[in-house]
Design a protein around this motif. Structure first.
Motif, PDB file in Angstrom:
ATOM      1  N   VAL A  61     -18.980 -37.084   8.585  1.00 57.82           N
ATOM      2  CA  VAL A  61     -17.974 -36.168   8.848  1.00 57.82           C
ATOM      3  C   VAL A  61     -18.667 -34.872   9.097  1.00 57.82           C
ATOM      4  CG1 VAL A  61     -16.413 -34.902   7.133  1.00 57.82           C
ATOM      5  CG2 VAL A  61     -16.660 -37.542   7.052  1.00 57.82           C
ATOM      6  N   HIS A  62     -18.053 -34.038   9.992  1.00 61.04           N
ATOM      7  CA  HIS A  62     -18.654 -32.885  10.443  1.00 61.04           C
ATOM      8  C   HIS A  62     -18.336 -31.812   9.107  1.00 61.04           C
ATOM      9  CE1 HIS A  62     -19.469 -29.117  12.303  1.00 61.04           C
ATOM     10  NE2 HIS A  62     -19.978 -29.664  13.401  1.00 61.04           N
ATOM     11  N   PRO A  63     -19.242 -31.054   8.724  1.00 66.55           N
ATOM     12  CA  PRO A  63     -18.883 -30.299   7.455  1.00 66.55           C
ATOM     13  C   PRO A  63     -17.981 -29.139   7.752  1.00 66.55           C
ATOM     14  CG  PRO A  63     -21.361 -29.963   8.297  1.00 66.55           C
ATOM     15  CD  PRO A  63     -20.593 -31.113   8.990  1.00 66.55           C
ATOM     16  N   GLN A  64     -18.028 -28.582   8.889  1.00 70.66           N
ATOM     17  CA  GLN A  64     -17.274 -27.491   9.333  1.00 70.66           C
ATOM     18  C   GLN A  64     -15.891 -27.827   9.732  1.00 70.66           C
ATOM     19  OE1 GLN A  64     -19.802 -25.510  12.003  1.00 70.66           O
ATOM     20  NE2 GLN A  64     -20.862 -24.389  10.565  1.00 70.66           N
ATOM     21  N   HIS A  65     -15.469 -28.813   9.800  1.00 65.78           N
ATOM     22  CA  HIS A  65     -14.245 -29.347  10.624  1.00 65.78           C
ATOM     23  C   HIS A  65     -13.538 -30.427   9.508  1.00 65.78           C
ATOM     24  CE1 HIS A  65     -15.980 -27.974  14.387  1.00 65.78           C
ATOM     25  NE2 HIS A  65     -14.875 -27.549  14.485  1.00 65.78           N
ATOM     26  N   GLN A  66     -13.478 -30.124   8.445  1.00 67.09           N
ATOM     27  CA  GLN A  66     -12.746 -31.145   7.340  1.00 67.09           C
ATOM     28  C   GLN A  66     -11.329 -30.966   7.419  1.00 67.09           C
ATOM     29  OE1 GLN A  66     -14.573 -31.320   3.620  1.00 67.09           O
ATOM     30  NE2 GLN A  66     -16.577 -31.501   4.377  1.00 67.09           N
ATOM     31  N   GLU A  67     -10.494 -32.150   7.894  1.00 62.74           N
ATOM     32  CA  GLU A  67      -9.237 -32.020   7.868  1.00 62.74           C
ATOM     33  C   GLU A  67      -8.471 -33.238   6.908  1.00 62.74           C
ATOM     34  OE1 GLU A  67      -8.893 -30.416  12.602  1.00 62.74           O
ATOM     35  OE2 GLU A  67      -9.943 -32.350  12.223  1.00 62.74           O
TER      36      GLU A  67
END
Length: 85
Positions: A61-67
């Motif tokens: 999971v990308h830490p700056q793109h949590q959706e």
């Protein structure tokens, strides 16, 4: 949430063809994931297929793109509408 590929990527080429949204592409050195196209396979599968097939577990999971799941599902619907028009 959107996924991203870490530097541990060995460029084995197994993740790219598994992506139903064509979000995975070859970057300058390793594969990358376009967060605007990644739905974590929501709408297609129960779990991200790139994560399932990755032999070195370098997709996270990308830490700056949590959706939220709702956001990912909305993106899935938008991408599906764009692909049929």
């Amino acid at each position: 949430m959107a996924l991203h590929i870490t530097e541990e990527c060995i460029n084995c080429d197994v993740c790219e063809p598994q992506c139903p949204n064509l979000a995975i592409y070859m970057g300058e050195e390793i594969y990358e994931i376009n967060p605007n196209l990644c739905t974590e396979c929501v709408g297609h599968f129960d779990e991200p297929q790139c994560v399932v097939v990755c032999p070195v577990e370098c997709i996270e999971v990308h830490p700056q793109h949590q959706e939220s799941q709702e956001t990912l599902l909305a993106r899935y619907h938008r991408l599906q509408a764009e692909s049929t028009s």
